[in-house]
Every structure is written in C-alpha cells, then in structure tokens.
Design an enzyme around this catalytic site. Structure first.
Site, PDB file in Angstrom:
ATOM      1  N   HIS A 250       1.897   5.728   3.580  1.00  0.00           N
ATOM      2  CA  HIS A 250       3.152   6.166   4.177  1.00  0.00           C
ATOM      3  C   HIS A 250       3.929   7.102   2.858  1.00  0.00           C
ATOM      4  CE1 HIS A 250       7.457   5.186   4.277  1.00  0.00           C
ATOM      5  NE2 HIS A 250       7.303   4.700   5.599  1.00  0.00           N
TER       6      HIS A 250
ATOM      7  N   ASP B 200       0.323  -1.003  -2.041  1.00  0.00           N
ATOM      8  CA  ASP B 200       1.860  -1.143  -1.044  1.00  0.00           C
ATOM      9  C   ASP B 200       1.564  -2.078  -0.030  1.00  0.00           C
ATOM     10  OD1 ASP B 200       3.662  -0.701   0.995  1.00  0.00           O
ATOM     11  OD2 ASP B 200       3.056   1.442   1.232  1.00  0.00           O
TER      12      ASP B 200
ATOM     13  N   GLN C  92       3.297  -3.681   4.982  1.00  0.00           N
ATOM     14  CA  GLN C  92       2.823  -4.065   6.053  1.00  0.00           C
ATOM     15  C   GLN C  92       1.672  -5.392   6.299  1.00  0.00           C
ATOM     16  OE1 GLN C  92       4.105  -3.106   8.949  1.00  0.00           O
ATOM     17  NE2 GLN C  92       5.116  -1.124   7.856  1.00  0.00           N
TER      18      GLN C  92
ATOM     19  N   LYS D 259      10.681  -6.605   5.990  1.00  0.00           N
ATOM     20  CA  LYS D 259       9.534  -6.600   7.088  1.00  0.00           C
ATOM     21  C   LYS D 259       8.911  -7.881   6.993  1.00  0.00           C
ATOM     22  CE  LYS D 259       8.390  -1.504   5.988  1.00  0.00           C
ATOM     23  NZ  LYS D 259       9.054  -0.930   7.163  1.00  0.00           N
TER      24      LYS D 259
ATOM     25  N   CYS E 131       6.332   8.328   9.149  1.00  0.00           N
ATOM     26  CA  CYS E 131       6.610   8.585   7.762  1.00  0.00           C
ATOM     27  C   CYS E 131       5.063   8.655   7.182  1.00  0.00           C
ATOM     28  CB  CYS E 131       7.287   7.547   6.930  1.00  0.00           C
ATOM     29  SG  CYS E 131       9.049   7.562   7.642  1.00  0.00           S
TER      30      CYS E 131
END
Lengths: 408, 147
Positions: free
Chosen positions: A124, A201, A204, A227, A365
């Site tokens: 991303h 990261d 997700q 999220k 993104c």
C-alpha cells in the site's frame, strides 16, 4: 464453524447494516477499507463523553484518573490481544499510516548513505512513501521484492536482495489490494539472519486471524482500529521495547516529557515518549470494546468463517464468463479482487452500487502493484464476520448482471 | 449549426431517460451513449487534456470554430464515457458565454446524481469545470492563431 444463526446474532450488534440504499438492502463488502462498528464501541464513545471526559495522565482530579485508567486498560487489553511482553511496547497512533511514519522517522539516525530498505510489490502507498522519504533524506536505497505469477512474494528474490546494507524489511501481512497472505514468518527469519529489522503492516491481518507478535518475533507491527471494528483515527504501533528505547522521540509536545527547561528536555519513558500531545482518548477507550468483541467470537472461528465466505465467492465468481480473478492460487484472507475483461472496474463498481452492494474499485492505493498486474485497477470485495452467505451470493449474481450490461 | 439551445438539449436528454422505468434501462441507455461516442485519437490523450479521477480517466479536448466551442472527449471507462457524451450533447457547439453561465443540472434529473457526489471518483464536477475552463480560455482566442 459459525452458524447462520450465530452470524445473525453478530449482525444484531451492527445497526448500520439494517438499512437500504436505492430501496435495496445494503450489502457492505468494503470491509478492507473500514469495518462497521458494533454497538458496544459506539456506546463506549458516548459513555466516555457523557461520564469521564477529562485529559489523561496529568489530572489530580477524580474524573481525569478514571479517563487515564480506562485508556491504560485499553492499552493493557491490546497488549494481551497481540501478546506483546509489555505495555511499553504499545504506542497509540492515529492509525497504520502514522505508525509506519513514526518508525520511518525514529530510525533515521540508524540509516546511512547507501543503506537499503526492502519493500515488496504488494505494498500500500502508506508502506512505500514514508520509506521513499527516508531514503531521500538519508541517500539510502529502496529494494523491491517482486511477485510471482500467482501474485505471491518471490522469496528467492528476497534472498538475493538481503545483504549487509539491508537495515529494514517492510512488508504487509496481508495485501490490501488482493488479500494475499504473505509468509511473514519466513521473511522475518531471513531478515533477522542478515541483521535487518522487520516492520509488518498488519492493517489487513489484525481482524482476520490471531496475531501473536512474540511468536512472530517481529520488530514492529502496525495496525489501525477502524479496520478491526474500532473507531477511526486510532491505531497502534507495536515495537520491541529494547529497540524503541534506543530511538529518539519523533514529535515534541506534552505527554512525552519528564522535565522541560529552555536549556534541555528530559523525555518520558515508553510508551509516552512516542505519544506527544493529547491522544484520541475516546477512540482508544472505545477500541477496547472491539478487542472484546473479537475475543468473544474467537479469532480462529472468524478466520474459518471468513475463509468459507471467500471460497464460496471465488467459486461463484469464476463461473462468470470474462471474469479475471487475481491471485486466485495464492493463500488469501477475506478479500477477492477481480476484473471483467473489456470493462473498467469503475463501471462494474458503479453498477454494483446501484444494486446496493458496496465494493471498492480502483488502484486501492497500490499503484505500483496495478502496474505490475497491468490493470487500471480492480474490483475488490472484502468480507467481515457479519457478512452472510446470502450477501456473497447476491454479490456474485450482481457481478454476473453487470457483466451482461457492460459486455453485451 | 445546432437548432436547439442548451436548455432544449438538456430537456431532450431528461425526456429520453424518463422513458425508462427502472435504473437498469437508464444505465444501459447511458452505456449505449458511451459505446457510441467516437474515440479520440491517441495524440489527443495527453496530460493537459486529462481530468484525473481516482478511479478512471477522462480526456477532454476543445477547439473553436466560427465563434463556437466544440468538444471531443474520451474515457477508459464506459459510464464516464456515457456521461461525457451527454455533456457534449449539451455543451458542444455553443458560444463561450452560454457555457460560462450554465449549471450542470441534468444529471440529478435523469437519476445519476450518485456520480455528482463521488468526490474522489470521476467527478462530474471536474468534467464540468474543465468544460468551463475551455470556454473561458477560448472566449478571447482567435481561431486564426490556432492554425
């Protein structure tokens, strides 16, 4: 596996899902962008402002102490949720983006000209641009792990990229655009063998499977509340204490100091050293309700159920002529990304929207990844634990209908 | 020379779309317009003609002839092509002042107002702004210079 009636019980916590758009039941499949919030989270925000709104960590008064306790209880709960060793390793931020930026700033002194930072093609923008900025400041170099034909990271290439100049490897746990689950354990092991730090990261991944930062052995793990059924504007950075202690603060202000004079400032201990200014107190306190919500259902059960929804979606979508499913052979998590040949994702998304189905279309993104895939963007449907099989079926029917409308 | 004015062209479009009872019909009709819009040559697909949206790209080109402004447009997506084709029906072949003093009213009336608010998507606003910019820029532009 979670039964349909259990899913309905879970859905009852999300009043927003009971609405219509264009006189059709709203089907929310844009959960990778942000999840909806259970009533417990919404109520906790109200409750905070109605009963204990006061600034934290500084008040002598009763209500300020209550607010501080509630905020620190959320930190402790988050520590348990990701199995960190110590609350000093939990830094509250605005979200994943800020968590990554924070690390990219505080490690500056440890990056020298010619050093290398490894990213991947799946990233991303928020896990690309901060590193680009750091590399520009320090004349360091970005190296990129390519994806293979299944859209999985090519770990053999990682072996050739890692060298004594590698300072950091920053990759996502799960790709936001395609849902591909990356082999982060292997990546962490390889990077550590070369003496490099690893930032994951986890935006997700955090709401889809159990994250255990100690078991992973990861140095830094970044994620957002919104999220994972929590409020927007809050997130966290996990960092190994022995590392975070070595780094300087990144922002100056209140909360992060021990003592200030015009000659010199003594910084506060972790985690406050990295949390300048009044935090999003309401958000942090309400986020705790999201941990409870997830724990109550159980991460393993969530993972099994969402995998089931994903498999059903992929199976039906593949039956639609002219549909190209991305990363179809890769191990994926709660995201399916596709295109209709000869149709732009924007067109597909616009027609799905008219049928009451919210998906994301575009480059997500992740423009470098779209260039690799040679796609202007994709249509992305992403699932959460409150989605039903019926909603997945309606998605697939709607995509079939869009295909007929656009390609005939 | 176009017979009907901008108002008439707008009303005409509204009337055509009102013939459809359901959204599917209106969308299919819009998609038809998108398919029929002639593609612009690759050499006109340049950065300065691009209306950059987060989602899809629209190229808009204008030239002046006999005091009027004519537009050509294209997009990589079919629904924006349809929308821009409708806009061209209204705005192409008009005097600059007519365009400068107009509002994009028809979209909500034909049931496409969801596109108006999609700020990061291919905003109609952005297309409309570009059309007006062309009108302003070409208002005092002498056709003879162009050649």
């Amino acid at each position: 596996m979670l039964s349909p009636s259990e899913i309905l019980e879970i859905r009852a916590n999300f009043p927003i899902l009971c609405q219509e758009v264009y006189q059709k039941p709203w089907i929310y499949l844009d959960n990778a962008a942000t999840t909806q919030k259970p009533s417990a989270v919404i109520n906790a925000i109200d409750e905070y402002y109605l009963t204990i709104n006061a600034n934290v960590h500084r008040g002598v008064h009763y209500i300020s102490n209550l607010a501080t306790e509630a905020m620190e209880q959320s930190r402790e709960h988050l520590r348990q949720f990701i199995n960190a060793s110590n609350v000093q390793e939990i830094i509250f931020t605005k979200g994943t983006t800020e968590s990554i930026n924070l690390i990219s700033v505080i490690i500056s002194d440890f990056i020298n000209e010619g050093d290398e930072i490894i990213l991947s093609e799946l990233e991303h923008h928020s896990n690309i641009v901060p590193w680009q900025m750091l590399c520009q400041r320090k004349k360091a170099r970005l190296r990129i792990i390519p994806i293979d034909r299944n859209a999985c990271l090519n770990l053999e290439c990682l072996d050739t990229l890692l060298n004594e100049r590698t300072r950091l490897v920053a990759v996502n746990h799960v790709s936001n655009a395609l849902g591909v689950i990356n082999p982060v354990r292997k990546i962490i092991k390889k990077a550590h063998e070369q003496g490099a730090w690893v930032l994951i990261d986890g935006a997700q991944a955090i709401s889809h499977s159990q994250i255990d930062v100690r078991e992973l052995g990861v140095d830094f793990y970044a994620f957002s509340a919104h999220k994972m059924y929590g409020p927007t504007g809050v997130g966290a950075l996990y960092g190994k204490r022995k590392l975070l202690e070595r780094f300087p603060p990144w922002q100056g202000g209140g909360e992060m100091i021990k003592e200030v004079s015009f000659e010199k400032t003594l910084y506060a201990e972790l985690p406050f050293k990295l949390e300048a200014g009044t935090p999003n107190i309401a958000g942090i306190i309400a986020w705790e309700q999201a941990f409870s919500f997830l724990e109550h259902i159980g991460m393993e059960r969530i993972k099994i159920y969402e995998t089931y929804l994903l498999d059903e979606a992929n199976r039906s979508l593949q039956e639609i002529p002219n549909l190209l499913l991305y990363a179809n052979r890769a191990l994926r998590s709660a995201v399916t990304s596709f295109n209709l040949s000869c149709a732009h994702p924007f067109d597909v998304g616009s027609i799905l929207d008219r049928m009451g189905i919210a998906v994301r279309t575009g480059h997500h993104c992740a423009q470098p990844l779209m260039r690799v895939l040679n796609a202007p963007g994709t249509v992305r449907a992403s699932f959460a634990v409150y989605n039903t099989l019926e909603e997945v079926e309606k998605l697939c029917d709607a995509v079939g209908k869009a295909s007929k409308m656009l390609i005939s | 020379m176009r017979k009907e004015g901008m108002q008439e062209a707008t009303q005409e479009i509204i009337k055509e779309f009102a013939l459809f009872e359901d959204w599917e019909g209106r969308y299919e009709y819009l998609i038809e317009f998108g398919k029929k819009l002639p593609k612009i040559p690759d050499e006109l697909r340049t950065e300065d003609k691009l209306i950059r949206g987060c989602q899809s790209q629209v190229w808009l080109y204008a030239y002046k002839k006999e005091g009027k402004i004519f537009f050509q447009a294209d997009s990589d997506a079919i629904i924006p092509r349809g929308i821009v084709a409708l806009m061209l029906r209204i705005y192409s072949g008009r005097f600059p002042d007519q365009i400068i003093h107009s509002d994009p009213v028809f979209l909500s009336e034909i049931g496409f107002n969801s596109f108006l608010s999609s700020a990061r998507a291919n905003g109609i606003e952005a297309m409309f702004r570009k059309i007006k910019q062309y009108a302003l820029a070409l208002k005092f532009f002498h056709e003879s210079i162009k050649k």
